[in-house]
Design a protein around this motif. Structure first.
Motif, PDB file in Angstrom:
ATOM      1  N   ARG A 177      19.127 -13.622  24.984  1.00 37.70           N
ATOM      2  CA  ARG A 177      19.267 -12.345  25.543  1.00 37.70           C
ATOM      3  C   ARG A 177      18.134 -11.704  25.139  1.00 37.70           C
ATOM      4  O   ARG A 177      17.810  -9.928  24.559  1.00 37.70           O
ATOM      5  CB  ARG A 177      20.631 -11.024  25.641  1.00 37.70           C
ATOM      6  CG  ARG A 177      21.924 -11.843  25.572  1.00 37.70           C
ATOM      7  CD  ARG A 177      23.011 -11.465  26.579  1.00 37.70           C
ATOM      8  NE  ARG A 177      23.166 -12.318  27.354  1.00 37.70           N
ATOM      9  CZ  ARG A 177      24.919 -12.025  27.059  1.00 37.70           C
ATOM     10  NH1 ARG A 177      25.333 -11.298  26.140  1.00 37.70           N
ATOM     11  NH2 ARG A 177      26.035 -12.642  27.410  1.00 37.70           N
ATOM     12  N   PRO A 178      16.965 -11.759  25.738  1.00 37.90           N
ATOM     13  CA  PRO A 178      15.790 -10.859  25.381  1.00 37.90           C
ATOM     14  C   PRO A 178      15.852  -9.668  26.015  1.00 37.90           C
ATOM     15  O   PRO A 178      16.115  -9.788  26.808  1.00 37.90           O
ATOM     16  CB  PRO A 178      14.630 -11.487  26.712  1.00 37.90           C
ATOM     17  CG  PRO A 178      15.231 -12.300  26.799  1.00 37.90           C
ATOM     18  CD  PRO A 178      17.020 -12.720  26.691  1.00 37.90           C
ATOM     19  N   ALA A 179      15.311  -8.657  25.572  1.00 36.40           N
ATOM     20  CA  ALA A 179      14.437  -7.476  25.733  1.00 36.40           C
ATOM     21  C   ALA A 179      14.030  -6.592  25.128  1.00 36.40           C
ATOM     22  O   ALA A 179      12.704  -7.004  24.605  1.00 36.40           O
ATOM     23  CB  ALA A 179      16.203  -6.573  24.722  1.00 36.40           C
ATOM     24  N   ASN A 180      13.629  -5.443  26.148  1.00 38.33           N
ATOM     25  CA  ASN A 180      12.049  -4.562  25.429  1.00 38.33           C
ATOM     26  C   ASN A 180      12.743  -3.777  25.209  1.00 38.33           C
ATOM     27  O   ASN A 180      13.740  -2.707  24.659  1.00 38.33           O
ATOM     28  CB  ASN A 180      11.484  -3.719  27.448  1.00 38.33           C
ATOM     29  CG  ASN A 180      11.189  -4.843  28.019  1.00 38.33           C
ATOM     30  OD1 ASN A 180      10.865  -5.895  27.256  1.00 38.33           O
ATOM     31  ND2 ASN A 180      11.113  -4.536  29.001  1.00 38.33           N
ATOM     32  N   LEU A 181      11.457  -3.681  23.722  1.00 41.28           N
ATOM     33  CA  LEU A 181      11.681  -2.180  22.855  1.00 41.28           C
ATOM     34  C   LEU A 181      10.860  -1.054  23.522  1.00 41.28           C
ATOM     35  O   LEU A 181       9.911  -1.373  23.754  1.00 41.28           O
ATOM     36  CB  LEU A 181      11.150  -2.878  20.881  1.00 41.28           C
ATOM     37  CG  LEU A 181      10.811  -1.373  20.393  1.00 41.28           C
ATOM     38  CD1 LEU A 181      12.494  -1.210  19.469  1.00 41.28           C
ATOM     39  CD2 LEU A 181      10.364  -2.042  19.559  1.00 41.28           C
ATOM     40  N   VAL A 182      11.454  -0.144  23.352  1.00 39.07           N
ATOM     41  CA  VAL A 182      11.434   0.820  24.294  1.00 39.07           C
ATOM     42  C   VAL A 182      10.968   2.545  23.309  1.00 39.07           C
ATOM     43  O   VAL A 182      12.048   2.460  22.789  1.00 39.07           O
ATOM     44  CB  VAL A 182      12.004   1.086  25.911  1.00 39.07           C
ATOM     45  CG1 VAL A 182      11.108   2.386  26.242  1.00 39.07           C
ATOM     46  CG2 VAL A 182      11.966   0.244  26.664  1.00 39.07           C
ATOM     47  N   VAL A 183      10.194   3.189  23.118  1.00 40.56           N
ATOM     48  CA  VAL A 183      10.284   3.674  22.539  1.00 40.56           C
ATOM     49  C   VAL A 183       9.839   5.225  22.187  1.00 40.56           C
ATOM     50  O   VAL A 183       8.623   5.296  22.826  1.00 40.56           O
ATOM     51  CB  VAL A 183       9.197   3.233  20.423  1.00 40.56           C
ATOM     52  CG1 VAL A 183       9.193   4.250  19.836  1.00 40.56           C
ATOM     53  CG2 VAL A 183      10.317   2.577  19.827  1.00 40.56           C
ATOM     54  N   ASN A 184       9.767   6.363  22.271  1.00 39.36           N
ATOM     55  CA  ASN A 184      10.160   7.835  23.682  1.00 39.36           C
ATOM     56  C   ASN A 184       9.403   6.940  24.474  1.00 39.36           C
ATOM     57  O   ASN A 184       8.610   7.888  24.773  1.00 39.36           O
ATOM     58  CB  ASN A 184       9.265   8.289  22.342  1.00 39.36           C
ATOM     59  CG  ASN A 184       9.066   9.086  21.366  1.00 39.36           C
ATOM     60  OD1 ASN A 184      10.117   8.940  21.207  1.00 39.36           O
ATOM     61  ND2 ASN A 184       9.056   8.850  20.154  1.00 39.36           N
ATOM     62  N   GLY A 185      10.219   6.246  25.599  1.00 33.34           N
ATOM     63  CA  GLY A 185       9.786   6.112  26.298  1.00 33.34           C
ATOM     64  C   GLY A 185       8.834   5.508  27.557  1.00 33.34           C
ATOM     65  O   GLY A 185       8.673   4.922  28.376  1.00 33.34           O
ATOM     66  N   THR A 186       7.833   4.128  26.268  1.00 35.38           N
ATOM     67  CA  THR A 186       7.323   3.779  26.261  1.00 35.38           C
ATOM     68  C   THR A 186       7.381   2.398  25.410  1.00 35.38           C
ATOM     69  O   THR A 186       7.925   2.354  24.579  1.00 35.38           O
ATOM     70  CB  THR A 186       5.614   4.158  25.470  1.00 35.38           C
ATOM     71  OG1 THR A 186       5.306   5.461  26.103  1.00 35.38           O
ATOM     72  CG2 THR A 186       4.818   2.833  25.512  1.00 35.38           C
ATOM     73  N   THR A 187       7.128   1.759  26.379  1.00 39.36           N
ATOM     74  CA  THR A 187       7.197   0.054  25.920  1.00 39.36           C
ATOM     75  C   THR A 187       6.714  -0.003  25.159  1.00 39.36           C
ATOM     76  O   THR A 187       5.546  -0.963  25.528  1.00 39.36           O
ATOM     77  CB  THR A 187       7.653  -1.009  27.493  1.00 39.36           C
ATOM     78  OG1 THR A 187       8.370  -1.079  28.282  1.00 39.36           O
ATOM     79  CG2 THR A 187       8.109  -2.168  26.673  1.00 39.36           C
ATOM     80  N   VAL A 188       7.266  -1.162  24.218  1.00 42.07           N
ATOM     81  CA  VAL A 188       5.924  -0.910  22.824  1.00 42.07           C
ATOM     82  C   VAL A 188       6.477  -2.209  22.315  1.00 42.07           C
ATOM     83  O   VAL A 188       5.704  -2.871  21.077  1.00 42.07           O
ATOM     84  CB  VAL A 188       6.658   0.009  21.517  1.00 42.07           C
ATOM     85  CG1 VAL A 188       5.985   1.090  21.411  1.00 42.07           C
ATOM     86  CG2 VAL A 188       7.526  -0.374  21.001  1.00 42.07           C
ATOM     87  N   GLY A 189       7.074  -3.459  22.529  1.00 40.43           N
ATOM     88  CA  GLY A 189       7.641  -4.714  22.572  1.00 40.43           C
ATOM     89  C   GLY A 189       8.376  -5.476  22.910  1.00 40.43           C
ATOM     90  O   GLY A 189       9.027  -4.267  23.297  1.00 40.43           O
ATOM     91  N   THR A 190       8.824  -6.385  22.519  1.00 41.62           N
ATOM     92  CA  THR A 190       9.549  -7.330  22.667  1.00 41.62           C
ATOM     93  C   THR A 190      10.935  -8.261  22.158  1.00 41.62           C
ATOM     94  O   THR A 190      10.089  -8.257  20.917  1.00 41.62           O
ATOM     95  CB  THR A 190       9.378  -8.373  24.166  1.00 41.62           C
ATOM     96  OG1 THR A 190       7.980  -9.671  23.590  1.00 41.62           O
ATOM     97  CG2 THR A 190       9.135  -8.245  25.234  1.00 41.62           C
ATOM     98  N   VAL A 191      11.757  -8.365  22.366  1.00 39.67           N
ATOM     99  CA  VAL A 191      12.974  -8.457  21.756  1.00 39.67           C
ATOM    100  C   VAL A 191      13.153 -10.156  21.772  1.00 39.67           C
ATOM    101  O   VAL A 191      14.404  -9.754  22.698  1.00 39.67           O
ATOM    102  CB  VAL A 191      13.861  -7.660  20.896  1.00 39.67           C
ATOM    103  CG1 VAL A 191      14.482  -7.985  19.060  1.00 39.67           C
ATOM    104  CG2 VAL A 191      12.625  -5.999  20.177  1.00 39.67           C
ATOM    105  N   SER A 192      13.692 -10.929  21.179  1.00 41.19           N
ATOM    106  CA  SER A 192      14.163 -12.067  21.423  1.00 41.19           C
ATOM    107  C   SER A 192      15.274 -12.601  21.629  1.00 41.19           C
ATOM    108  O   SER A 192      16.644 -12.926  22.616  1.00 41.19           O
ATOM    109  CB  SER A 192      13.748 -13.533  20.880  1.00 41.19           C
ATOM    110  OG  SER A 192      13.571 -13.447  19.483  1.00 41.19           O
ATOM    111  N   PHE A 193      16.280 -11.168  20.672  1.00 41.47           N
ATOM    112  CA  PHE A 193      17.427 -11.951  20.245  1.00 41.47           C
ATOM    113  C   PHE A 193      18.440 -13.105  21.031  1.00 41.47           C
ATOM    114  O   PHE A 193      19.241 -13.538  21.945  1.00 41.47           O
ATOM    115  CB  PHE A 193      18.262 -10.913  21.280  1.00 41.47           C
ATOM    116  CG  PHE A 193      18.563  -9.299  20.781  1.00 41.47           C
ATOM    117  CD1 PHE A 193      18.349  -8.811  19.302  1.00 41.47           C
ATOM    118  CD2 PHE A 193      17.548  -8.464  21.503  1.00 41.47           C
ATOM    119  CE1 PHE A 193      17.742  -7.644  19.183  1.00 41.47           C
ATOM    120  CE2 PHE A 193      17.615  -7.281  21.279  1.00 41.47           C
ATOM    121  CZ  PHE A 193      17.333  -6.478  20.148  1.00 41.47           C
ATOM    122  N   GLU A 194      18.334 -14.349  20.155  1.00 42.27           N
ATOM    123  CA  GLU A 194      18.309 -15.747  19.889  1.00 42.27           C
ATOM    124  C   GLU A 194      20.306 -15.245  19.716  1.00 42.27           C
ATOM    125  O   GLU A 194      19.942 -14.900  19.376  1.00 42.27           O
ATOM    126  CB  GLU A 194      17.964 -16.715  18.977  1.00 42.27           C
ATOM    127  CG  GLU A 194      16.330 -16.591  19.072  1.00 42.27           C
ATOM    128  CD  GLU A 194      15.331 -15.033  18.512  1.00 42.27           C
ATOM    129  OE1 GLU A 194      15.868 -14.892  17.522  1.00 42.27           O
ATOM    130  OE2 GLU A 194      14.191 -15.565  18.157  1.00 42.27           O
TER     131      GLU A 194
END
Ligand code: GCU
Length: 241
Positions: free
Chosen positions: A177-194
């Motif tokens: 279930r992949p997701a974007n990591l958004v810090v203070n409104g900016t997308t800074v990475g992706t997370v795979s959540f296997e």
């Protein structure tokens, strides 16, 4: 290898050195080894905090290196300035092992933010039907790309922090279930959540993010229509560097 700072004074307060550092609020001790030569009579080390409060350590004349310290200095958060000045006469002040050390014990440890506790936001439902969660529940996000789980986290100082996201994903077929990591409104990475294999099998993803001093938002936004995995909490380590 030894590094010495030598401050000369041909006249009153002619010599000086200054350093600025960003610190969390706390109680501090400043210390140094100092020696003086020539007709230099005295010198000072001063720390001034972001609020303008200053404390001064007087450094008397000594021909050999002598340790000088001033303890129990309350300093507020922000930029502290340490200044060394040589006072009056013709001579030199030589200092070594300059230190400003926090002494009120609390090495900053991680902070836990539960997904079900405001100001956290869960676009979905707070559920309790799968065991093993911490706190009083977990966020079961809507199954949509526009859903998210958001945490509001506090950092004592700006820097890079380790984030631990606890989740469970038992999507059929073992699909991530992949997701974007958004810090203070900016997308800074992706997370795979296997897949974790079962909804009551929780796992923690370790991420890093750059945080501002003070309040920050950390949001996980699914990038597929399956939504997020179930999210239990976010652990945030102390910021560094
Ligand atoms: C099941 C499970 C939920 C989970 C959901 C999903 O319904 O019980 O906890 O959130 O699947 O697919 O996201």
């Amino acid at each position: 290898m030894e590094e010495l700072l030598q401050v000369g004074a041909g006249q009153s307060y002619a010599g000086g050195a200054r350093q600025r550092i960003t610190i969390p609020a706390g109680t501090y001790k400043m210390s140094l080894y100092a020696k003086t030569s020539g007709s230099l009579s005295a010198a000072q080390m001063t720390v001034t905090d972001a609020a303008g409060n200053a404390r001064t350590l007087n450094i008397p004349a000594s021909s050999g290196f002598t340790r000088r310290e001033l303890a129990n200095i309350p300093l507020s958060a922000g930029t502290a300035t340490v200044t060394i000045r040589a006072a009056s006469g013709n001579g030199y002040l030589t200092v070594d092992q300059l230190a400003l050390v926090r002494t009120d014990g609390s090495t900053p440890t991680g902070q836990r933010y539960e997904a079900e506790t405001a100001p956290a936001v869960c676009l979905g439902t707070i559920d309790t039907n799968h065991s093993g969660f911490t706190g009083t529940g977990f966020c079961n996000s809507d199954a949509a790309v526009g859903a998210y789980a958001q945490f509001t986290v506090n950092a004592a100082q700006a820097g890079t922090a380790t984030l631990g996201v606890r989740f469970a994903n038992a999507q059929s077929g073992g699909t991530a279930r992949p997701a974007n990591l958004v810090v203070n409104g900016t997308t800074v990475g992706t997370v795979s959540f296997e897949s974790t294999g079962a909804w009551n099998t929780w796992s923690t993803k370790s991420l890093t993010a750059s945080l501002n001093a003070g309040s920050n938002t950390v949001r996980l936004e699914p990038t597929t229509a399956d939504g997020l995995p179930n999210l239990d909490h976010l652990d945030v380590g102390p910021t560094a560097g």
